[in-house]
Design an enzyme around this catalytic site. Structure first.
Site, PDB file in Angstrom:
ATOM      1  N   HIS A  59       0.850  -1.186   0.000  1.00 46.75           N
ATOM      2  CA  HIS A  59       0.000   0.000   0.000  1.00 46.75           C
ATOM      3  C   HIS A  59       0.890   1.241   0.000  1.00 46.75           C
ATOM      4  CE1 HIS A  59      -3.182   2.801   0.951  1.00 46.75           C
ATOM      5  NE2 HIS A  59      -4.041   1.832   0.694  1.00 46.75           N
TER       6      HIS A  59
ATOM      7  N   ASP B  36      -7.853  -5.755   0.559  1.00 45.32           N
ATOM      8  CA  ASP B  36      -8.373  -6.594  -0.516  1.00 45.32           C
ATOM      9  C   ASP B  36      -8.156  -8.086  -0.259  1.00 45.32           C
ATOM     10  OD1 ASP B  36      -9.432  -4.472  -1.913  1.00 45.32           O
ATOM     11  OD2 ASP B  36      -7.503  -3.994  -2.816  1.00 45.32           O
TER      12      ASP B  36
HETATM   13  N1  CMC Z   1       3.989  -8.147  -3.887  1.00 45.94           N
HETATM   14  C1  CMC Z   1       5.312  -8.214  -4.022  1.00 45.94           C
HETATM   15  N2  CMC Z   1       6.105  -7.116  -4.087  1.00 45.94           N
HETATM   16  C2  CMC Z   1       5.519  -5.929  -3.993  1.00 45.94           C
HETATM   17  C3  CMC Z   1       4.134  -5.787  -3.852  1.00 45.94           C
HETATM   18  C4  CMC Z   1       3.355  -6.967  -3.791  1.00 45.94           C
HETATM   19  N3  CMC Z   1       2.020  -6.906  -3.662  1.00 45.94           N
HETATM   20  N4  CMC Z   1       3.835  -4.484  -3.788  1.00 45.94           N
HETATM   21  C5  CMC Z   1       4.974  -3.809  -3.912  1.00 45.94           C
HETATM   22  N5  CMC Z   1       6.007  -4.674  -4.028  1.00 45.94           N
HETATM   23  C6  CMC Z   1       7.432  -4.344  -4.147  1.00 45.94           C
HETATM   24  C7  CMC Z   1       7.730  -3.631  -5.453  1.00 45.94           C
HETATM   25  O1  CMC Z   1       7.988  -4.539  -6.486  1.00 45.94           O
HETATM   26  C8  CMC Z   1       8.907  -2.788  -5.058  1.00 45.94           C
HETATM   27  O2  CMC Z   1      10.021  -3.648  -5.009  1.00 45.94           O
HETATM   28  P1  CMC Z   1      11.484  -3.150  -5.470  1.00 45.94           P
HETATM   29  O3  CMC Z   1      11.800  -2.013  -4.527  1.00 45.94           O
HETATM   30  O4  CMC Z   1      12.343  -4.348  -5.293  1.00 45.94           O
HETATM   31  O5  CMC Z   1      11.323  -2.686  -6.882  1.00 45.94           O
HETATM   32  C9  CMC Z   1       8.600  -2.384  -3.628  1.00 45.94           C
HETATM   33  O6  CMC Z   1       7.728  -3.401  -3.120  1.00 45.94           O
HETATM   34  C10 CMC Z   1       7.913  -1.045  -3.500  1.00 45.94           C
HETATM   35  O7  CMC Z   1       6.794  -1.020  -4.374  1.00 45.94           O
HETATM   36  P2  CMC Z   1       6.181   0.274  -5.026  1.00 45.94           P
HETATM   37  O8  CMC Z   1       5.579  -0.091  -6.355  1.00 45.94           O
HETATM   38  O9  CMC Z   1       7.160   1.398  -5.014  1.00 45.94           O
HETATM   39  O10 CMC Z   1       5.049   0.651  -4.014  1.00 45.94           O
HETATM   40  P3  CMC Z   1       3.855   1.620  -4.297  1.00 45.94           P
HETATM   41  O11 CMC Z   1       3.636   2.384  -3.057  1.00 45.94           O
HETATM   42  O12 CMC Z   1       4.029   2.404  -5.539  1.00 45.94           O
HETATM   43  O13 CMC Z   1       2.713   0.555  -4.612  1.00 45.94           O
HETATM   44  C11 CMC Z   1       0.835  -0.808  -4.633  1.00 45.94           C
HETATM   45  C12 CMC Z   1       1.621   0.252  -3.865  1.00 45.94           C
HETATM   46  C13 CMC Z   1      -0.483  -1.014  -3.921  1.00 45.94           C
HETATM   47  C14 CMC Z   1       0.572  -0.318  -6.045  1.00 45.94           C
HETATM   48  C15 CMC Z   1       1.644  -2.130  -4.677  1.00 45.94           C
HETATM   49  O14 CMC Z   1       1.963  -2.531  -3.375  1.00 45.94           O
HETATM   50  C16 CMC Z   1       0.944  -3.254  -5.415  1.00 45.94           C
HETATM   51  O15 CMC Z   1       1.046  -3.327  -6.638  1.00 45.94           O
HETATM   52  N6  CMC Z   1       0.234  -4.171  -4.681  1.00 45.94           N
HETATM   53  C17 CMC Z   1      -0.491  -5.267  -5.303  1.00 45.94           C
HETATM   54  C18 CMC Z   1      -1.858  -4.795  -5.770  1.00 45.94           C
HETATM   55  C19 CMC Z   1      -2.772  -4.461  -4.623  1.00 45.94           C
HETATM   56  O16 CMC Z   1      -2.994  -5.232  -3.699  1.00 45.94           O
HETATM   57  N7  CMC Z   1      -3.399  -3.273  -4.694  1.00 45.94           N
HETATM   58  C20 CMC Z   1      -4.385  -2.816  -3.689  1.00 45.94           C
HETATM   59  C21 CMC Z   1      -3.893  -1.638  -2.967  1.00 45.94           C
HETATM   60  S1  CMC Z   1      -4.775  -1.256  -1.485  1.00 45.94           S
HETATM   61  C22 CMC Z   1      -6.445  -1.060  -1.855  1.00 45.94           C
HETATM   62  C23 CMC Z   1      -6.751  -0.161  -2.994  1.00 45.94           C
HETATM   63  O17 CMC Z   1      -6.111   0.864  -3.225  1.00 45.94           O
HETATM   64  O18 CMC Z   1      -7.695  -0.477  -3.684  1.00 45.94           O
END
Ligand code: CMC
EC number: 2.3.3.16
Length: 375
Positions: A256, A311
């Protein structure tokens, strides 16, 4: 200054939602969300989010009556829901229906009262649209259970064609409360961005539904449901997670933008709700998979700031409530519309066109060559 993903950028002042990361708490209009989830209803919370205070008994009854009066959408929307191709995604049907609700209405009045009434009509009609489409694609006639007591009960009843048990209706009600609002998330920002141009509420909510669809936002509740189905057995959790991570994939229901130091506070309510439904059914399979996922993925990824999000358990709860997997996503919209409308109404109080800027990093001074000379 450049902020990728607008991380940390403040776009408005708000009195709607406060997320206390330090103490792992969420407040709607100053009220602790966990208390609202325990004691309130979706209708009351919607009133609170839109009007800024809890309603009195008569005000709540009037508000519920207004919602009930608009549950059955205008005929062209009912037809649209029924006649969409069965292969359509329910979230796309809902998005189109919200857009089409603008047809035939005089949209020149943008007063808060007129926009709130549009928000109310959209909120009221969403459950019917989703349920009617889902039934139509299974060859069933739509159902409009006018005698349903709550929004949550109406939705489950319209989907199934049968009255849900009070416990099931209450579980859905809690889900609707929990999902209703969550500060400046992508879809709320999208709604506000569109509303800032003085486009109407239908336009703003249509855009918000489009934003919610993405798997990084609301779409994660469908992916999380597919994940628990695919894993199917608590003993397979570790292997499944290792395989996904080895392929460089993200685990749905984890991570998140805000919760980098601990899990989403809403998880406490949802975990208990999921366990309650599991106990009622004597079927712990799905909740056990979620709990094992929670432990295993957190152990692996907490160092990166990855914790479970809503989720994960929403998928389990909707599984126990018997929702078709792809209906999870429009169910999120049926709830979050409350927050979108609240943000649009609040932003309009001091409206300023949202128009950010960007940093140009491309070339300059290129000379145009006629197409025949380009080879
Ligand atoms: N599984 C594995 N690795 C992850 C995940 C995950 N679910 N989420 C982030 N990471 C890793 C990502 O690959 C990155 O790794 P590295 O630094 O090695 O490149 C690191 O964690 C930081 O990720 P980020 O993309 O910079 O984080 P963000 O704040 O931009 O992303 C997010 C947040 C929600 C988009 C992401 O965590 C994600 O894609 N999660 C899976 C989809 C999900 O469950 N979304 C629902 C979000 S909450 C409810 C809503 O908003 O509806």
């Amino acid at each position: 200054m450049y902020f990728p993903g607008l991380e940390g950028v403040v776009v408005k002042e708000t009195k709607i939602c406060y997320i206390d990361l330090e103490n792992s708490k969420i407040y709607y209009r100053g009220y602790d969300l966990e208390e609202l989830a325990r004691l309130s209803t979706f209708e009351e919370v919607t009133y609170l989010l839109w009007l800024g205070r809890l309603p009195g008994r008569r005000e709540l009854e009037e508000f519920k009556a207004r919602l009930a009066a608009h549950r059955l959408p205008p005929p062209h929307i009912a037809t649209l829901a029924k006649s969409a191709p069965p292969s359509a995604e329910p979230i796309d049907v809902l998005r189109t229906a919200v857009s089409a609700m603008a047809w035939g209405e005089d949209l020149s009045d943008k007063s808060p009262e007129a926009e709130l009434q549009r928000g109310l009509k959209i909120t009221a009609a969403m459950p019917y649209v989703v349920a009617a489409f889902d039934r139509a694609r299974r060859g069933q006639e739509p159902v409009h259970p006018a005698e349903a007591g709550s929004h949550a009960e109406y939705f489950l009843w319209a989907l199934r064609g049968e009255r849900p048990s009070p416990r099931e209706a209450r579980a859905m009600d809690v889900m609707l409360i929990i999902y209703a609002e969550h500060s400046m998330n992508n879809s709320a920002f999208t709604a506000v961005t569109v509303a800032s141009t003085l486009a109407d509420m239908y336009a703003a909510v249509t855009a918000a539904v489009a934003s919610l669809k993405g798997p990084l936002h609301g779409g994660a509740n469908v992916d999380a449901a597919k994940m628990i189905e695919e894993i199917g057995d608590v003993k397979k959790v570790e292997g499944w997670v290792d395989e996904q991570l080895a392929k460089g994939r993200r685990i749905p229901g984890f991570g998140h933008r805000l919760y980098k130091k601990g899990p989403d506070p809403r998880l406490r309510v949802l975990r208990e709700l999921a366990k309650g439904l599991a106990a009622e059914r004597g079927d712990f399979r799905w909740v056990e998979i979620a709990e094992r996922l929670e432990d295993y993925v957190t152990a692996k990824l907490a160092a990166k700031g990855i914790y479970p999000n809503t989720d994960l358990y929403a998928a389990v709860i909707f599984r126990y409530l018997g929702l078709p997997v792809d209906v999870n996503l429009p169910t999120f919209a049926i709830s979050r519309v409350a927050g979108w409308v609240a943000h649009v109404l609040e932003y309009r109080q001091a409206n300023r066109l949202i128009r950010p800027t960007e940093k140009y990093v491309g070339p300059l001074g290129l000379r145009y060559t006629p197409i025949d000379a380009r080879g």
